[in-house]
Design an enzyme around this catalytic site. Structure first.
Site, PDB file in Angstrom:
ATOM      1  CE  LYS A  41       8.725  -1.822  -1.503  1.00  7.33           C
ATOM      2  NZ  LYS A  41       9.023  -3.029  -0.702  1.00  7.33           N
ATOM      3  N   GLY A  42       3.418  -0.932  -5.622  1.00 10.29           N
ATOM      4  CA  GLY A  42       2.435  -1.703  -6.392  1.00 10.29           C
ATOM      5  C   GLY A  42       2.182  -1.202  -7.797  1.00 10.29           C
ATOM      6  CD  GLU A  97      -2.755   2.860  -5.180  1.00 11.70           C
ATOM      7  OE1 GLU A  97      -1.664   2.425  -5.578  1.00 11.70           O
ATOM      8  OE2 GLU A  97      -3.036   3.047  -3.983  1.00 11.70           O
ATOM      9  CG  ASP A 101      -9.332  -2.704  -0.531  1.00 16.13           C
ATOM     10  OD1 ASP A 101     -10.318  -3.318  -0.950  1.00 16.13           O
ATOM     11  OD2 ASP A 101      -8.755  -3.004   0.521  1.00 16.13           O
ATOM     12  CE  LYS A 129      -9.502  -6.131  -3.768  1.00 13.32           C
ATOM     13  NZ  LYS A 129      -9.023  -6.661  -2.493  1.00 13.32           N
ATOM     14  CG  PHE A 150      -5.659 -10.236  -1.022  1.00 10.77           C
ATOM     15  CD1 PHE A 150      -5.766  -9.006  -0.371  1.00 10.77           C
ATOM     16  CD2 PHE A 150      -4.403 -10.699  -1.371  1.00 10.77           C
ATOM     17  CE1 PHE A 150      -4.624  -8.258  -0.074  1.00 10.77           C
ATOM     18  CE2 PHE A 150      -3.263  -9.958  -1.076  1.00 10.77           C
ATOM     19  CZ  PHE A 150      -3.380  -8.739  -0.426  1.00 10.77           C
ATOM     20  CB  VAL A 151      -5.928  -9.626  -7.007  1.00  7.93           C
ATOM     21  CG1 VAL A 151      -7.267 -10.229  -7.369  1.00  7.93           C
ATOM     22  CG2 VAL A 151      -6.056  -8.125  -6.788  1.00  7.93           C
ATOM     23  CG  ASP A 157       2.603  -6.570  -1.569  1.00 10.37           C
ATOM     24  OD1 ASP A 157       1.735  -5.710  -1.825  1.00 10.37           O
ATOM     25  OD2 ASP A 157       3.109  -6.707  -0.429  1.00 10.37           O
ATOM     26  NE  ARG A 163       5.866  -5.294  -3.883  1.00  2.00           N
ATOM     27  CZ  ARG A 163       4.885  -4.575  -3.362  1.00  2.00           C
ATOM     28  NH1 ARG A 163       3.848  -4.240  -4.097  1.00  2.00           N
ATOM     29  NH2 ARG A 163       4.908  -4.200  -2.093  1.00  2.00           N
TER      30      ARG A 163
HETATM   31  P1  IMP Z   1      -6.997   1.380   0.269  1.00  3.68           P
HETATM   32  O1  IMP Z   1      -6.338   2.513   1.010  1.00  3.68           O
HETATM   33  O2  IMP Z   1      -7.771   0.476   1.179  1.00  3.68           O
HETATM   34  O3  IMP Z   1      -7.793   1.835  -0.932  1.00  3.68           O
HETATM   35  O4  IMP Z   1      -5.846   0.445  -0.186  1.00  3.68           O
HETATM   36  C1  IMP Z   1      -5.105   0.579  -1.284  1.00  3.68           C
HETATM   37  C2  IMP Z   1      -3.847  -0.253  -1.145  1.00  3.68           C
HETATM   38  O5  IMP Z   1      -4.106  -1.498  -0.478  1.00  3.68           O
HETATM   39  C3  IMP Z   1      -3.328  -0.629  -2.495  1.00  3.68           C
HETATM   40  O6  IMP Z   1      -2.393   0.317  -2.944  1.00  3.68           O
HETATM   41  C4  IMP Z   1      -2.682  -1.963  -2.249  1.00  3.68           C
HETATM   42  O7  IMP Z   1      -1.347  -1.769  -1.829  1.00  3.68           O
HETATM   43  C5  IMP Z   1      -3.450  -2.559  -1.107  1.00  3.68           C
HETATM   44  N1  IMP Z   1      -4.452  -3.552  -1.566  1.00  3.68           N
HETATM   45  C6  IMP Z   1      -5.784  -3.449  -1.548  1.00  3.68           C
HETATM   46  N2  IMP Z   1      -6.384  -4.550  -2.032  1.00  3.68           N
HETATM   47  C7  IMP Z   1      -5.375  -5.371  -2.392  1.00  3.68           C
HETATM   48  C8  IMP Z   1      -5.348  -6.681  -3.011  1.00  3.68           C
HETATM   49  O8  IMP Z   1      -6.349  -7.316  -3.338  1.00  3.68           O
HETATM   50  N3  IMP Z   1      -4.100  -7.184  -3.237  1.00  3.68           N
HETATM   51  C9  IMP Z   1      -2.957  -6.546  -2.903  1.00  3.68           C
HETATM   52  N4  IMP Z   1      -2.942  -5.320  -2.364  1.00  3.68           N
HETATM   53  C10 IMP Z   1      -4.142  -4.744  -2.093  1.00  3.68           C
HETATM   54 MG    MG Z   2      -0.206  -0.072  -2.974  1.00  5.43          MG
END
Ligand code: IMP
Ligand code: MG
Length: 175
Positions: A41-42, A97, A101, A129, A150-151, A157, A163
Site C-alpha cells: 500500500k506504501g 515503489e 531498502d 536507502k 526508519f521512516v 507505515d 501512512r
Molecule cells: P526491501 O525489499 O528491503 O527493499 O523493502 C522494501 C519495502 O520495505 C518497502 O516497500 C517498504 O514497505 C518497507 N520498508 C523499507 N524501509 C522502510 C522504512 O524505513 N519505513 C517503512 N517501510 C520500509
Molecule cells: Mg512497501
C-alpha cells in the site's frame, strides 16, 4: 513510546515529484500510455501525485506484495498477494515503489514483470536507502536518497500506522 522527526516536508516531496514528472515526460515523449504499477500500500500517495505531475498519458495498475511482516526488518520472503488485472505485454511499464531498502522486493518484482514481456520496464521510487542494499537493483527515477533510518508517513507505515502523515518522518523508538 516513540517520537517523530520531520525528514522531508510535504512541500519538499511535492516539489521533487514535479521534477520527476517532468523527467518522465521527457523520457516518454510521444509515447503512451505508460502503465504506472504501484506497489500496495506504501506507494499509493506517491503514485497518485506522480501520475498527476506528468503530462504523458498514464494508466494506473496496482500489485500487492507481502514481505515485511509487522516489524521493521524484512523477512526476506516475497509473495505476490495481488496480481495485475491486465496484460502489460508490449507496453511501457514503470513500477512505482515507496522505498528501496534491501532491494529484495524489487528484484523479485522485476523478475515477475520481465516474464510479462513489456516493451520497456523502469523503476520509480520515492525513497532509496542505498546503504542497506542486499540485491542490486537499477532504479531509474529516485525522489530522495536517505540515510539508514526508519521512516514513516506519505504512505510508509510502521505496523500499518502513520501512512496518512503528510510529511515523511523518522520514527524513533525510545525504550
Ligand atoms: P526491501 O525489499 O528491503 O527493499 O523493502 C522494501 C519495502 O520495505 C518497502 O516497500 C517498504 O514497505 C518497507 N520498508 C523499507 N524501509 C522502510 C522504512 O524505513 N519505513 C517503512 N517501510 C520500509
Ligand atoms: Mg512497501
Amino acid at each position: 513510546m516513540c517520537s517523530l522527526r520531520v525528514l522531508l516536508s510535504a512541500g519538499q516531496i511535492h516539489a521533487r515529484i514535479a521534477e520527476l514528472g517532468a523527467q518522465i515526460d521527457r523520457d516518454y515523449a510521444a509515447a503512451g500510455p505508460v502503465y504506472l504499477v504501484g506497489i500496495l500500500k506504501g506507494a499509493c500517495f506517491f503514485l497518485a501525485d506522480l501520475a498527476r505531475a506528468m503530462k504523458t498519458p498514464a494508466r494506473l495498475e496496482f500489485v500487492g506484495i507481502s514481505s515485511y511482516g509487522k516489524g521493521r526488518t524484512t523477512s526476506g520472503e516475497v509473495r505476490l498477494t495481488k496480481d495485475l488485472d491486465v496484460s502489460v505485454e508490449g507496453q511501457d511499464v514503470i513500477v512505482v515503489e515507496d522505498i528501496v531498502d534491501s532491494g529484495i522486493t524489487l528484484s523479485y518484482l522485476i523478475q515477475v514483470f520481465q516474464q510479462r514481456h513489456p516493451r520497456s520496464l523502469r523503476i520509480a521510487t520515492l525513497l532509496d536507502k542505498p546503504e542497506r542494499r542486499q540485491r542490486p537493483v537499477r532504479v531509474d527515477y529516485v525522489g530522495f536518497r536517505i540515510p539508514d533510518q526508519f521512516v514513516v508517513g506519505y504512505g510508509l507505515d510502521y505496523a500499518e500506522d502513520y501512512r496518512n502523515l503528510r510529511d515523511i518522518c523518522v520514527l524513533e523508538l525510545d525504550n
